[in-house]
Write a protein that holds these residues in place. Structure first.
Motif, mmCIF file in Angstrom:
data_model
loop_
_atom_site.group_PDB
_atom_site.id
_atom_site.type_symbol
_atom_site.label_atom_id
_atom_site.label_comp_id
_atom_site.label_asym_id
_atom_site.label_seq_id
_atom_site.Cartn_x
_atom_site.Cartn_y
_atom_site.Cartn_z
ATOM 1 N N MET A 16 1.684 -2.535 -6.150
ATOM 2 C CA MET A 16 1.292 -1.481 -5.123
ATOM 3 C C MET A 16 -0.047 -1.578 -5.198
ATOM 4 O O MET A 16 -0.605 -2.110 -6.355
ATOM 5 C CB MET A 16 1.785 -0.020 -5.396
ATOM 6 C CG MET A 16 1.230 0.383 -6.449
ATOM 7 S SD MET A 16 1.609 2.328 -6.337
ATOM 8 C CE MET A 16 0.526 2.844 -7.550
ATOM 9 N N SER A 17 -0.753 -1.306 -4.137
ATOM 10 C CA SER A 17 -2.221 -1.339 -4.039
ATOM 11 C C SER A 17 -2.765 -0.545 -4.758
ATOM 12 O O SER A 17 -2.461 0.459 -5.540
ATOM 13 C CB SER A 17 -2.554 -0.688 -2.674
ATOM 14 O OG SER A 17 -3.909 -0.644 -2.641
ATOM 15 N N PRO A 18 -3.998 -1.120 -5.640
ATOM 16 C CA PRO A 18 -4.634 -0.214 -6.766
ATOM 17 C C PRO A 18 -5.320 1.041 -6.165
ATOM 18 O O PRO A 18 -5.764 1.654 -7.200
ATOM 19 C CB PRO A 18 -5.630 -1.272 -7.234
ATOM 20 C CG PRO A 18 -5.944 -2.346 -6.026
ATOM 21 C CD PRO A 18 -4.481 -2.350 -5.165
ATOM 22 N N ARG A 19 -5.227 1.195 -4.803
ATOM 23 C CA ARG A 19 -5.929 2.388 -4.589
ATOM 24 C C ARG A 19 -5.048 3.690 -4.746
ATOM 25 O O ARG A 19 -5.517 4.714 -4.414
ATOM 26 C CB ARG A 19 -6.281 2.374 -2.975
ATOM 27 C CG ARG A 19 -5.067 2.370 -2.180
ATOM 28 C CD ARG A 19 -5.404 2.118 -0.472
ATOM 29 N NE ARG A 19 -4.099 2.111 0.170
ATOM 30 C CZ ARG A 19 -4.346 2.467 1.309
ATOM 31 N NH1 ARG A 19 -5.312 2.095 2.107
ATOM 32 N NH2 ARG A 19 -2.832 2.198 2.043
ATOM 33 N N PHE A 20 -3.657 3.411 -5.033
ATOM 34 C CA PHE A 20 -3.101 4.577 -5.355
ATOM 35 C C PHE A 20 -2.690 4.791 -7.057
ATOM 36 O O PHE A 20 -2.821 3.947 -7.547
ATOM 37 C CB PHE A 20 -1.482 4.352 -4.862
ATOM 38 C CG PHE A 20 -1.258 4.327 -3.437
ATOM 39 C CD1 PHE A 20 -1.372 5.403 -2.408
ATOM 40 C CD2 PHE A 20 -1.359 3.006 -2.591
ATOM 41 C CE1 PHE A 20 -1.212 5.494 -1.091
ATOM 42 C CE2 PHE A 20 -1.131 2.896 -1.348
ATOM 43 C CZ PHE A 20 -1.083 4.092 -0.338
ATOM 44 N N ARG A 26 7.265 -8.653 -3.314
ATOM 45 C CA ARG A 26 7.407 -7.515 -4.476
ATOM 46 C C ARG A 26 6.644 -6.492 -4.239
ATOM 47 O O ARG A 26 6.420 -5.425 -5.112
ATOM 48 C CB ARG A 26 7.130 -8.120 -5.609
ATOM 49 C CG ARG A 26 8.262 -9.214 -6.058
ATOM 50 C CD ARG A 26 9.622 -8.980 -5.797
ATOM 51 N NE ARG A 26 10.386 -8.093 -6.883
ATOM 52 C CZ ARG A 26 11.566 -7.444 -6.793
ATOM 53 N NH1 ARG A 26 12.353 -8.128 -6.021
ATOM 54 N NH2 ARG A 26 11.783 -6.725 -7.791
ATOM 55 N N THR A 27 5.933 -6.419 -3.122
ATOM 56 C CA THR A 27 5.015 -4.983 -2.770
ATOM 57 C C THR A 27 5.937 -4.006 -2.512
ATOM 58 O O THR A 27 6.761 -4.130 -1.302
ATOM 59 C CB THR A 27 3.944 -5.502 -1.442
ATOM 60 O OG1 THR A 27 3.187 -6.610 -1.939
ATOM 61 C CG2 THR A 27 3.089 -4.130 -1.173
ATOM 62 N N LEU A 28 5.591 -2.908 -3.108
ATOM 63 C CA LEU A 28 6.573 -1.684 -2.711
ATOM 64 C C LEU A 28 5.674 -0.762 -1.927
ATOM 65 O O LEU A 28 4.391 -0.539 -1.872
ATOM 66 C CB LEU A 28 6.766 -0.876 -3.932
ATOM 67 C CG LEU A 28 8.037 -1.467 -4.799
ATOM 68 C CD1 LEU A 28 7.929 -0.989 -6.170
ATOM 69 C CD2 LEU A 28 9.290 -1.327 -4.034
ATOM 70 N N SER A 29 6.209 -0.088 -0.890
ATOM 71 C CA SER A 29 5.539 0.902 0.124
ATOM 72 C C SER A 29 5.665 2.165 -0.816
ATOM 73 O O SER A 29 6.537 2.558 -1.279
ATOM 74 C CB SER A 29 6.237 1.031 1.477
ATOM 75 O OG SER A 29 5.973 2.098 1.851
ATOM 76 N N TYR A 51 -3.384 -5.761 -8.163
ATOM 77 C CA TYR A 51 -2.301 -4.568 -7.586
ATOM 78 C C TYR A 51 -1.805 -4.119 -9.207
ATOM 79 O O TYR A 51 -1.880 -4.854 -10.070
ATOM 80 C CB TYR A 51 -1.202 -5.111 -6.931
ATOM 81 C CG TYR A 51 -1.733 -5.283 -5.457
ATOM 82 C CD1 TYR A 51 -2.859 -5.697 -4.796
ATOM 83 C CD2 TYR A 51 -0.685 -4.954 -4.778
ATOM 84 C CE1 TYR A 51 -3.122 -5.643 -3.709
ATOM 85 C CE2 TYR A 51 -0.959 -4.817 -3.175
ATOM 86 C CZ TYR A 51 -2.335 -5.090 -2.649
ATOM 87 O OH TYR A 51 -2.683 -5.173 -1.492
ATOM 88 N N LYS A 52 -1.394 -2.983 -8.877
ATOM 89 C CA LYS A 52 -0.455 -2.344 -10.149
ATOM 90 C C LYS A 52 0.625 -2.488 -10.090
ATOM 91 O O LYS A 52 1.317 -2.637 -9.122
ATOM 92 C CB LYS A 52 -0.769 -0.651 -9.818
ATOM 93 C CG LYS A 52 -2.248 -0.222 -9.996
ATOM 94 C CD LYS A 52 -2.225 1.373 -10.131
ATOM 95 C CE LYS A 52 -3.713 1.812 -10.162
ATOM 96 N NZ LYS A 52 -4.037 3.122 -9.802
ATOM 97 N N GLY A 92 4.673 -8.071 2.300
ATOM 98 C CA GLY A 92 3.607 -7.532 1.920
ATOM 99 C C GLY A 92 2.742 -6.394 2.709
ATOM 100 O O GLY A 92 3.598 -5.766 3.619
ATOM 101 N N ASN A 93 1.652 -6.383 2.481
ATOM 102 C CA ASN A 93 0.900 -5.199 3.031
ATOM 103 C C ASN A 93 -0.294 -5.858 3.670
ATOM 104 O O ASN A 93 -1.313 -5.245 4.014
ATOM 105 C CB ASN A 93 0.419 -3.941 2.186
ATOM 106 C CG ASN A 93 -0.330 -4.403 1.141
ATOM 107 O OD1 ASN A 93 -0.835 -5.613 0.807
ATOM 108 N ND2 ASN A 93 -0.890 -3.399 0.373
#
Length: 168
Positions: free
Chosen positions: A77-81, A20-23, A44-45, A33-34
């Motif tokens: 999505m990654s928490p860095r975004f 369920r990871t979104l680019s 993750y957010k 995923g990533n």
């Protein structure tokens, strides 16, 4: 912008998996995923439809980064975004294009981003202080429907063109 969005800090507490990871670049699911470890996915957010993610990589078109609206569905999505969540009713078909429109967003992002080590970073408080002209909800529906129809026609035309090329 603060009347329209707030910072989204929701985490993946209900255990969505890597599938369920979104680019952020494409707002499409990445089945594998990533590459993040499964145990890190809870940090993750959580993205919901209508959320906008800031993708801070500069390129020829988007000198300060860009926003991408999540129209794919529930995801992570990654928490860095940075992710923002709408706080008012909006037409997602309209906002998908409007928030991504560089001539409109460039002056806002000039005032609301800072250069990071790998990509531009959104200063959320500065972004939320910015103003943007927003049409009424009925107008958003009409413009969004027009954009969606144009997008569909362009896609159809491209498919027909590539099919013609394949035949030659």
């Amino acid at each position: 912008m603060g009347e329209l969005y707030r910072k989204n800090e929701e985490r993946n507490n209900d255990g969505l998996g890597a599938d369920r990871t979104l680019s952020v670049a494409t707002m499409a699911y990445s089945e594998e995923g990533n590459g993040a470890a499964a145990e890190s996915l809870s940090s993750y957010k959580r993205l919901r439809p209508g959320d906008i993610a800031f993708e801070g990589h500069a390129n020829k078109v988007f000198a300060f980064g860009r926003f991408v609206l999540n129209d794919a569905g529930q995801g992570i999505m990654s928490p860095r975004f940075t992710c923002l969540r709408p706080i008012s009713i909006q037409d997602f078909s309209f906002w998908k294009y409007y928030i991504h429109y560089e001539p409109l967003m460039r002056p806002i992002l000039i005032r609301a981003t800072k250069l990071g080590t790998m990509m531009n970073e959104l200063v959320v408080s500065d972004f939320l202080d910015q103003s943007i002209p927003v049409p009424s909800l009925p107008e958003q529906h009409k413009v969004g429907a027009l954009f969606a129809k144009l997008d569909s026609l362009i896609t159809l035309h491209q498919r027909e063109r590539f099919a013609d090329l394949d035949e030659t």
